[in-house]
Design an enzyme around this catalytic site. Sequence first.
Site, PDB file in Angstrom:
ATOM      1  N   ASN A  15       7.963   4.909   3.082  1.00 20.74           N
ATOM      2  CA  ASN A  15       7.915   5.086   1.591  1.00 20.74           C
ATOM      3  C   ASN A  15       9.102   5.869   1.137  1.00 20.74           C
ATOM      4  O   ASN A  15       9.756   5.251   0.147  1.00 20.74           O
ATOM      5  CB  ASN A  15       6.539   6.162   1.556  1.00 20.74           C
ATOM      6  CG  ASN A  15       5.343   5.624   1.891  1.00 20.74           C
ATOM      7  OD1 ASN A  15       5.195   4.333   2.311  1.00 20.74           O
ATOM      8  ND2 ASN A  15       4.192   6.094   1.920  1.00 20.74           N
ATOM      9  N   ASP A  16       9.405   6.978   1.729  1.00 19.63           N
ATOM     10  CA  ASP A  16      10.749   7.524   1.212  1.00 19.63           C
ATOM     11  C   ASP A  16      11.863   6.768   1.882  1.00 19.63           C
ATOM     12  O   ASP A  16      12.982   6.836   1.304  1.00 19.63           O
ATOM     13  CB  ASP A  16      10.697   9.110   1.756  1.00 19.63           C
ATOM     14  CG  ASP A  16       9.801   9.787   0.890  1.00 19.63           C
ATOM     15  OD1 ASP A  16       9.722   9.555  -0.421  1.00 19.63           O
ATOM     16  OD2 ASP A  16       9.069  10.390   1.267  1.00 19.63           O
ATOM     17  N   ARG A  73       1.119  16.949   9.469  1.00 16.84           N
ATOM     18  CA  ARG A  73       2.622  17.140   8.915  1.00 16.84           C
ATOM     19  C   ARG A  73       2.560  18.466   7.988  1.00 16.84           C
ATOM     20  O   ARG A  73       1.839  18.655   7.181  1.00 16.84           O
ATOM     21  CB  ARG A  73       3.046  15.985   7.934  1.00 16.84           C
ATOM     22  CG  ARG A  73       4.351  15.792   7.665  1.00 16.84           C
ATOM     23  CD  ARG A  73       4.185  15.010   6.726  1.00 16.84           C
ATOM     24  NE  ARG A  73       3.817  14.933   5.407  1.00 16.84           N
ATOM     25  CZ  ARG A  73       3.781  13.827   4.363  1.00 16.84           C
ATOM     26  NH1 ARG A  73       4.793  12.821   4.677  1.00 16.84           N
ATOM     27  NH2 ARG A  73       3.353  13.897   3.273  1.00 16.84           N
ATOM     28  N   ARG A 131      10.396   5.431  -5.672  1.00 16.92           N
ATOM     29  CA  ARG A 131       8.977   4.685  -5.284  1.00 16.92           C
ATOM     30  C   ARG A 131       8.063   4.762  -6.311  1.00 16.92           C
ATOM     31  O   ARG A 131       6.931   4.042  -6.223  1.00 16.92           O
ATOM     32  CB  ARG A 131       8.723   5.389  -4.299  1.00 16.92           C
ATOM     33  CG  ARG A 131       8.181   6.812  -3.980  1.00 16.92           C
ATOM     34  CD  ARG A 131       8.099   7.566  -2.679  1.00 16.92           C
ATOM     35  NE  ARG A 131       6.924   7.519  -2.263  1.00 16.92           N
ATOM     36  CZ  ARG A 131       6.249   8.469  -1.144  1.00 16.92           C
ATOM     37  NH1 ARG A 131       7.336   8.963  -0.408  1.00 16.92           N
ATOM     38  NH2 ARG A 131       5.076   8.590  -0.935  1.00 16.92           N
ATOM     39  N   CYS A 152       4.383   5.722   9.933  1.00 15.22           N
ATOM     40  CA  CYS A 152       3.276   6.098   9.127  1.00 15.22           C
ATOM     41  C   CYS A 152       3.358   5.823   7.717  1.00 15.22           C
ATOM     42  O   CYS A 152       2.591   6.383   6.865  1.00 15.22           O
ATOM     43  CB  CYS A 152       3.075   7.547   9.496  1.00 15.22           C
ATOM     44  SG  CYS A 152       4.194   8.778   8.725  1.00 15.22           S
ATOM     45  N   ARG A 163      -1.404  14.412   5.807  1.00 14.59           N
ATOM     46  CA  ARG A 163      -0.899  14.990   4.550  1.00 14.59           C
ATOM     47  C   ARG A 163      -1.422  16.503   4.284  1.00 14.59           C
ATOM     48  O   ARG A 163      -2.593  16.326   3.613  1.00 14.59           O
ATOM     49  CB  ARG A 163      -0.830  14.048   3.192  1.00 14.59           C
ATOM     50  CG  ARG A 163      -0.060  12.877   3.683  1.00 14.59           C
ATOM     51  CD  ARG A 163       0.100  11.973   2.614  1.00 14.59           C
ATOM     52  NE  ARG A 163       1.103  10.998   2.585  1.00 14.59           N
ATOM     53  CZ  ARG A 163       0.818   9.663   2.887  1.00 14.59           C
ATOM     54  NH1 ARG A 163      -0.717   9.435   3.106  1.00 14.59           N
ATOM     55  NH2 ARG A 163       1.796   8.651   2.819  1.00 14.59           N
ATOM     56  N   HIS A 219     -31.183  10.245  -9.157  1.00 14.41           N
ATOM     57  CA  HIS A 219     -31.225   8.892 -10.011  1.00 14.41           C
ATOM     58  C   HIS A 219     -29.926   8.316  -9.893  1.00 14.41           C
ATOM     59  O   HIS A 219     -29.782   6.883 -10.031  1.00 14.41           O
ATOM     60  CB  HIS A 219     -31.745   9.000 -11.694  1.00 14.41           C
ATOM     61  CG  HIS A 219     -31.955   7.889 -12.214  1.00 14.41           C
ATOM     62  ND1 HIS A 219     -32.394   6.622 -12.333  1.00 14.41           N
ATOM     63  CD2 HIS A 219     -30.717   7.383 -13.410  1.00 14.41           C
ATOM     64  CE1 HIS A 219     -32.216   5.725 -12.955  1.00 14.41           C
ATOM     65  NE2 HIS A 219     -30.995   6.187 -13.861  1.00 14.41           N
TER      66      HIS A 219
HETATM   67  C1  PEP Z   1       6.584   8.374   3.958  1.00  7.36           C
HETATM   68  O1  PEP Z   1       7.748   8.686   3.238  1.00  7.36           O
HETATM   69  O2  PEP Z   1       6.731   6.864   4.308  1.00  7.36           O
HETATM   70  C2  PEP Z   1       5.328   9.055   4.259  1.00  7.36           C
HETATM   71  C3  PEP Z   1       4.523   8.517   4.726  1.00  7.36           C
HETATM   72  O3  PEP Z   1       5.334  10.189   3.536  1.00  7.36           O
HETATM   73  P1  PEP Z   1       4.849  10.438   2.003  1.00  7.36           P
HETATM   74  O4  PEP Z   1       4.290   9.089   1.576  1.00  7.36           O
HETATM   75  O5  PEP Z   1       3.574  11.496   2.111  1.00  7.36           O
HETATM   76  O6  PEP Z   1       5.929  10.637   1.260  1.00  7.36           O
HETATM   77 MG    MG Z   2       7.729  10.836   2.846  1.00  7.71          MG
END
Ligand code: PEP
Ligand code: MG
Length: 597
Positions: A464-465, A342, A475, A512, A306, A199
């Site tokens: 990102n880092d 990774r 971040r 990435c 990851r 359901h």
């Molecule tokens: C990044 O830092 O851009 C990355 C892809 O790794 P994470 O976001 O896992 O730190």
């Molecule tokens: Mg990173």
Amino acid sequence: MSSDVLKKTYLLKGIGVSPGIATGKAYIFNRSDPQISFYKLSDANLVSKEIKRFKKALKESEKELLEVKNKLANLEVMEPLYIMDVHIMILRDKKFINHTIKQIKEMSVNAEWAVGMTIDKYKEIFALVEDDYLRGRFSDVQYVGQRIIRNLAGEKKEVVNVGEGFIIVAQDLSPADTAQMKIERVLGFATDIGGKTSHTAIVAQAIEIPAVVGLESITSIVHTNDDIIVDGSSGLVIVNPDPEMLIRYKDKKKDYQHIQEDFLKDANLPAITKDNYRVEIGGNIEFSEEIPSAIAHGANGIGLYRTEFIYINREQLPTEEEHFANYRRIIGINGLAWSTIRTFDLGGDKFFSDPKLAHEMNPQMGLRAIRFCLKEVDLFKVQLWAIIRASAYGKTRILFPMISGIEEIREAKKIFCEVKDELLTRGIPLGNDVEIGVMIEVPSAVMIADKLAREVDFFSIGTNDLIQYALAIDRINERVTYLYEPLHPAVLRLIKQTVDVGHEAGIRVAMCGEMAGEPACTMILLGLELDELSMNPSAIPRIKKIIRETTLEESKELLKRIMTFSSSVEIRGYVVNYMRERFPELFPPSNLRAACP
Ligand code: PEP
Ligand code: MG
């Protein structure tokens, strides 16, 4: 009662029966409990009234318990009387009372809901008690709490919109259960039992909300008001996600919602510009369950797996076999030309199960990722063994995170070679073309990219880092998000330098980080001549479409123009206007910031 206990992250795998992603607060739906209504108090006046109502319910509950106790007084055995005393003590317990009042005040919620939260809080604390008998005493708190709730409900009988704005967590949901909910206001379902035709599944599909069933024990793990993510596409539920994961899932959700049918239709066309520049497109995943979705959205391979989730939410470290089983579900899968694994990127804040990782004041810059691996070589080797073994089944790339100096990559490679030699000596089959790459995510890595390029087969830029460290912006701190800008001239120069140096050395350069999946940045990244872009799968169709509809030449022109600007505001403004004019259907004006966060 202690202050907030650090909430543990749980990853649960069930059966995804209705696609999409819901993020929000959990609401435990339990048929046998008195129904707990939920509503917000609109002003301070109502808050003080609500506290009075709670206190009145406490008095009534105490009166009832004293009456029961009096009736029991004639009994010869004393045990029930002691229990009554314990219950009365709980009712009078200052911490119980104060915690409830605090919830009413701070969250501006009704007293029933606040009592429910206090019960949940006690549940958490009792769960940590080692002694079985004492741990079982939680049932007394629960009993008292439910009595108070019943007394509160006595004044206000009707059940107000059960589950409105929440993700419903239940053992199972019958038609009668869902009938009492304002179903169209529920965000998602997660249940212990159920299958594709249950359901819960049918209702969820009908109203198009994400649902995962068959989670077995979710009701004993989640508490009402816990943060929770329900990914109905991959059948995963994450309880108390860490802030970064929550952000990623919110992005996934946004992207999912933006995807239109026609993007998906063309998702598997290659990402080749009109003047024949080809970009490899990878998918970023955290769980192997995401692979079908990555392929369906048009990923040629996995550009970033990851692996952190193999480690967390468990008492023991994962064995080589467990690692291997995970990688086998990815490497060599039909439809994936390559898989980039990774090695784990963990810091003390995420790695609950291991005391070796102390809690750090500043985990982002602490003993994490490759730094930790090079300190705990045995642990690192377990993962490498498994990856290299799995490489026998398909094209494998190993990616080392957080490299900041040449010694780290040399040391990592040395360990990799030791593991490989050991496996060869044991006669274990392995792939003969495993590639080694480094994440370029620390500014020092960009500065020595020429040296690093001699050590590896590819770079993968982790924006990102890289942005976080280059611009000194945490971040995950929402107070400085306004400064977190991929189109900052410094960031663009860092990327350009990395690509140029990588190409001079003859190696491939991928990206990435999230920037790779931002449509507003696609032409800039093309102009920079990235070889591969890897992103959240749901972002792929849009990015591919942009690539197919432009040329390398046009992208280089755009890049040349913006590289003359000195501020990120100028660059963002120019690029966004350009993209809006160039791709009006992909950049509706009202949604511009959402499309390019
Ligand atoms: C990044 O830092 O851009 C990355 C892809 O790794 P994470 O976001 O896992 O730190
Ligand atoms: Mg990173």
